[in-house]
Design a protein around this motif. Structure first.
Motif, short mmCIF file in Angstrom:
data_model
loop_
_atom_site.label_atom_id
_atom_site.label_comp_id
_atom_site.label_asym_id
_atom_site.label_seq_id
_atom_site.Cartn_x
_atom_site.Cartn_y
_atom_site.Cartn_z
N ILE A 56 -7.32 -3.75 -1.59
CA ILE A 56 -6.11 -3.26 -2.24
C ILE A 56 -6.40 -2.88 -3.69
N ALA A 57 -5.68 -1.87 -4.16
CA ALA A 57 -5.72 -1.47 -5.57
C ALA A 57 -4.31 -1.61 -6.12
N LEU A 77 -5.97 -4.07 -10.97
CA LEU A 77 -6.61 -5.02 -10.06
C LEU A 77 -7.21 -4.27 -8.88
N ARG A 78 -8.45 -4.60 -8.54
CA ARG A 78 -9.10 -4.04 -7.37
C ARG A 78 -9.68 -5.21 -6.57
N VAL A 138 -7.08 -17.11 -4.64
CA VAL A 138 -6.61 -16.58 -5.91
C VAL A 138 -6.24 -15.12 -5.76
N SER A 139 -7.00 -14.36 -4.97
CA SER A 139 -6.69 -12.96 -4.74
C SER A 139 -5.44 -12.81 -3.89
N ARG A 140 -5.34 -13.61 -2.84
CA ARG A 140 -4.18 -13.52 -1.96
C ARG A 140 -2.90 -13.95 -2.67
N LEU A 235 0.55 0.38 -5.87
CA LEU A 235 -0.19 -0.37 -4.86
C LEU A 235 -0.76 0.61 -3.85
N VAL A 236 -2.04 0.45 -3.53
CA VAL A 236 -2.69 1.25 -2.51
C VAL A 236 -3.42 0.31 -1.56
N VAL A 237 -3.09 0.37 -0.28
CA VAL A 237 -3.69 -0.50 0.71
C VAL A 237 -4.94 0.16 1.29
#
Length: 258
Positions: A56-57, A77-78, A138-140, A235-237
């Motif tokens: 995700i971006a 965030l990437r 932490v990312s989730r 947000l880009v999935v």
């Protein structure tokens, strides 16, 4: 220096003007089967709903509030959820204030403003997101993609259209998940210490449908009097070009955090 102090310092001196929050969210409704789902069914449904997200971006705004300070900044965030997350914090005029790289076993923090570079184990991230060292937590957490553990003896309560799973973890602490079955997402996590006192929360809200996946636009993390709120404006999935760029500085003061 406490964990995440490098980026916290960057936030405190990189103030920018906050903007109005987004409020778009998907239509919801009570799913078939509520309130009679089992713990196993709930975990399976949450896991299936977040499974399409491999990377995700995200770009947006951050606010940092402590007992003594309250400031704002922007972030990029990437994240490739399986192994690497990179975050960049920027101040006015796009000036870079700090960077972080999180892997399954390490945390790397750069404070561009005071030319410091910190290295630590992933467990250092537990100060902000309890259990961060497990399953890319932490990312989730910052992306609203948490999944309740399947090896905990959860107690289950259905109330006000949500499910609450509460259980004791191996370390003797406890955790509660609030799950919204209309979107099958964890919307709140409450952490309790070994004495049963609340020690932290993680919340996701303002859900939107992005590239066919339900994601929160707003995240709130709280622990020890410190609150970090993030507003995901872009947000880009599963982007084609993720660009997990992080260069270790060679001329900064370097130290370890625990």
């Amino acid at each position: 220096m406490r964990p995440f102090a490098v980026l916290a310092t960057a936030l405190l001196v990189s103030g920018c003007v906050p903007t109005e929050l987004v409020r778009d969210a998907p239509d919801d409704g009570t799913p078939v089967g509520y309130p009679n789902h089992t713990v196993e069914q709930i975990i399976a449904a949450v896991e299936a709903s977040v499974a399409p997200v491999r990377s995700i971006a995200a770009d947006g705004d951050l606010s940092f509030t402590s007992p003594n300070e309250s400031q704002n900044a922007s972030f990029s965030l990437r994240s490739r959820l399986s192994d690497t997350t990179v975050v960049t914090v920027r101040g006015p005029l796009g000036c870079q204030a700090g960077r972080a790289r999180v892997t399954p076993d390490s945390v790397f923090l750069v404070n561009s403003l005071v030319r410091e570079f910190a290295i630590g184990p992933i467990t250092a991230a537990d100060a902000l997101v309890p259990g961060a060292s497990l399953d890319a937590r932490v990312s989730r957490a910052v992306l609203g993609l948490l999944i309740p553990e399947d090896d905990v003896a959860w107690s289950l309560v259905a109330e006000d259209g949500r499910y609450r799973l509460t259980g004791r973890l191996a370390a003797g602490t406890s955790r509660a998940y609030d799950v919204d079955p209309s979107i099958w997402r964890v919307v709140r996590v409450i952490e309790f210490d070994t004495g049963g006192r609340q020690s932290g929360t993680q919340e996701a809200s303002a859900f939107d449908t992005v590239d066919g996946v339900v994601l929160p636009r707003r995240i709130r993390l709280e622990r020890d009097g410190t609150i970090v709120e993030g507003e995901h404006r872009r947000l880009v999935v599963n982007p084609d070009d993720l660009r997990l760029r992080f260069r270790r500085p060679t001329d900064y003061e370097t130290f370890e955090i625990r």
